[in-house]
Design an enzyme around this catalytic site. Structure first.
Site, PDB file in Angstrom:
ATOM      1  N   ASP A  66       0.666  -0.975  -0.392  1.00 19.75           N
ATOM      2  CA  ASP A  66      -0.439   0.091   0.647  1.00 19.75           C
ATOM      3  C   ASP A  66       0.779   0.926  -0.188  1.00 19.75           C
ATOM      4  OD1 ASP A  66      -2.112   1.644   0.401  1.00 19.75           O
ATOM      5  OD2 ASP A  66      -2.902   1.311   2.342  1.00 19.75           O
ATOM      6  N   SER A 151       0.068  18.037 -17.416  1.00 18.44           N
ATOM      7  CA  SER A 151       0.859  19.378 -17.991  1.00 18.44           C
ATOM      8  C   SER A 151      -0.140  20.954 -18.181  1.00 18.44           C
ATOM      9  CB  SER A 151       0.683  18.529 -19.734  1.00 18.44           C
ATOM     10  OG  SER A 151       1.971  20.087 -20.209  1.00 18.44           O
ATOM     11  N   TYR A 163      -6.187  15.749  -8.801  1.00 19.15           N
ATOM     12  CA  TYR A 163      -5.032  15.264  -9.387  1.00 19.15           C
ATOM     13  C   TYR A 163      -4.295  16.167 -10.878  1.00 19.15           C
ATOM     14  CZ  TYR A 163      -4.047  11.852 -13.581  1.00 19.15           C
ATOM     15  OH  TYR A 163      -4.528  10.598 -14.342  1.00 19.15           O
TER      16      TYR A 163
END
Length: 241
Positions: A66, A151, A163
């Site tokens: 994990d 990017s 994210y």
């Protein structure tokens, strides 16, 4: 992880792939095994990793790991080194996308922390645990699985903010590690698999896992003497980020 290494696999380089029990990670494991590497299929649930290993064959070994737990990382790497002696390739593939259609003005602290802990800190933990052995051996390939969403050059939307930030930071980590490891024989790069049909990418994605795994596997198997490091790549070409 019990028993000794299969004698038929002695002398092979060893690769550890996090998030290896499904989707892109499982395909990366399959392709690396196909290229002659001994592969550690790492996943939070050993049973899931075992299923992938049965499909691949004796070149794949399950490993409970994990990346959000420093203790789990330490124990898993210890087990791997006790059995195989070295970890020559590390593919930091484990990742989560939790913020859906949220925007940068809709912050959820819990989602932010969980995303960074897996996508950035988890990869950092793994590098810290594995890279010293690579340096001692004078050889290593570290691949961080990133995304075009990270990017800055292509940042045209505030959707999926945590994210995106996590992958941008992962690319920065790639550059820093590459600089720190210059001249050691350890190459560090980021690979963007593209929008791929996985549990995260969804069924509408245009690329299958076989194509998505190509760039990560290419970077994981750069030949000795290659000096490609510190880059972010998509379809084996530099990606502006």
């Amino acid at each position: 992880m019990n028993g000794q290494q299969n004698p038929a696999l002695e002398g092979r380089r060893t690769a550890l792939v996090t998030g290896g029990a499904r989707g892109l990670g499982a395909e990366i494991c399959r392709q690396l095994a196909g290229q002659g590497l001994q592969v550690l299929v790492a996943a939070r649930r050993r049973e899931a990793a075992e299923e992938v290993c049965r499909a691949i064959g004796p070149a794949a070994v399950p490993l409970a790991l994990d990346v959000t737990s420093a203790e789990s990382v330490t124990e898993a790497v210890r087990e791997a080194l006790e059995r195989f002696g070295t970890i020559d390739v590390l593919v930091n593939n484990a990742g989560v996308s939790l913020d859906g259609s949220r925007t940068a003005l809709d912050l959820d602290d819990g989602i932010l922390r969980a995303t960074l802990d897996t996508n950035l800190v988890g990869a950092w933990r793994m590098a810290e645990a594995v890279v010293p052995g690579m340096v001692r051996a004078g050889y290593g390939r570290l691949v961080n699985v990133t995304s075009g969403y990270g990017s800055l050059a292509l940042m045209d939307s505030g959707r999926h903010p945590t994210y995106r930030v996590s992958k941008t930071a992962l690319n920065a980590l790639t550059r820093m590690l590459a600089a720190d490891l210059a001249g050691t024989g350890v190459l560090v790069n980021s690979a963007d698999p593209g929008w791929t049909r996985t549990g995260m990418g969804g069924p509408a994605a245009p690329r299958g896992p076989e194509l998505g795994a190509d760039t990560p596997v290419w970077l994981a198997t750069l030949p000795e003497g290659d000096t490609t490091t510190g880059g972010v790549f998509a379809e084996r070409k530099p990606l502006p980020w």
